[in-house]
Design an enzyme around this catalytic site. Structure first.
Site, PDB file in Angstrom:
ATOM      1  N   SER A  55       0.865  -1.173   0.000  1.00  0.00           N
ATOM      2  CA  SER A  55       0.000   0.000   0.000  1.00  0.00           C
ATOM      3  C   SER A  55       0.901   1.220   0.000  1.00  0.00           C
ATOM      4  CB  SER A  55      -0.904   0.039   1.236  1.00  0.00           C
ATOM      5  OG  SER A  55      -1.891  -0.959   1.153  1.00  0.00           O
ATOM      6  N   GLU A  62      -1.224  18.887  -5.689  1.00  0.00           N
ATOM      7  CA  GLU A  62      -2.580  18.911  -6.224  1.00  0.00           C
ATOM      8  C   GLU A  62      -3.488  17.837  -5.617  1.00  0.00           C
ATOM      9  OE1 GLU A  62       0.567  20.437  -8.825  1.00  0.00           O
ATOM     10  OE2 GLU A  62       0.261  18.451  -7.955  1.00  0.00           O
ATOM     11  N   SER A  63      -3.006  16.938  -4.773  1.00  0.00           N
ATOM     12  CA  SER A  63      -3.754  15.945  -4.003  1.00  0.00           C
ATOM     13  C   SER A  63      -2.957  14.660  -3.826  1.00  0.00           C
ATOM     14  CB  SER A  63      -5.148  15.671  -4.554  1.00  0.00           C
ATOM     15  OG  SER A  63      -5.921  15.054  -3.531  1.00  0.00           O
ATOM     16  N   HIS A  68      -3.228  -0.062  -3.584  1.00  0.00           N
ATOM     17  CA  HIS A  68      -3.278  -1.235  -2.719  1.00  0.00           C
ATOM     18  C   HIS A  68      -3.112  -2.403  -3.687  1.00  0.00           C
ATOM     19  CE1 HIS A  68      -4.569   1.187   0.639  1.00  0.00           C
ATOM     20  NE2 HIS A  68      -5.488   1.720  -0.151  1.00  0.00           N
ATOM     21  N   CYS A  83      -6.428  18.241  -8.032  1.00  0.00           N
ATOM     22  CA  CYS A  83      -7.166  19.499  -7.965  1.00  0.00           C
ATOM     23  C   CYS A  83      -6.576  20.459  -8.989  1.00  0.00           C
ATOM     24  CB  CYS A  83      -7.055  20.107  -6.569  1.00  0.00           C
ATOM     25  SG  CYS A  83      -7.793  19.078  -5.290  1.00  0.00           S
TER      26      CYS A  83
END
Length: 126
Positions: A55, A62-63, A68, A83
């Site tokens: 993971s 921007e995010s 996983h 974003c």
């Protein structure tokens, strides 16, 4: 721009099993995907699980991009959220799918932050 963010949820099947369990490969692939998409990488954290699976997250200005992996199923769950309008999450998803050698992949893009959810139809990754 008519949305605050673009959120892509991708399902990748029939991936290369060794690559799904190689933390260095996955970390490098995700950083490359972020850069290719036009993002600015801030933090990178990946964790291996025993006996297998990884993971991880690449935090971008921007995010984020996350994974996983489930090598025992040849499957990876991918999440790319950006974003603004300078980063293209589709480029990141395509790069990741190609790198993991996924032969079956689907994704859905969800516009974020501008009212009711109006998800685009599920698409195949080409």
């Amino acid at each position: 721009m008519d949305v605050l963010g673009r959120h892509i949820i991708a399902e990748l099947w029939e991936c290369n099993l060794e690559k799904l369990n190689n933390i260095d490969f996955i970390r490098d692939t995700f950083v490359e995907a972020a850069v290719l998409a036009g993002a600015e990488v801030r933090e990178v954290v990946f964790h291996p699980f025993a006996p297998y699976g990884i993971s991880g997250v690449v935090i971008i200005s921007e995010s984020h991009l996350t994974i996983h992996s489930f090598p025992e199923h040849g499957y990876a769950s991918i999440d790319v959220y950006t974003c603004g309008d300078k980063v293209d999450p589709n480029i990141a998803v395509k790069h990741i799918a190609d790198a993991l050698e996924s032969s079956v992949g689907q994704f859905r893009e969800i516009p974020r932050g501008m009212g009711p959810v109006n998800a685009k139809p599920i698409q195949k990754i080409k």
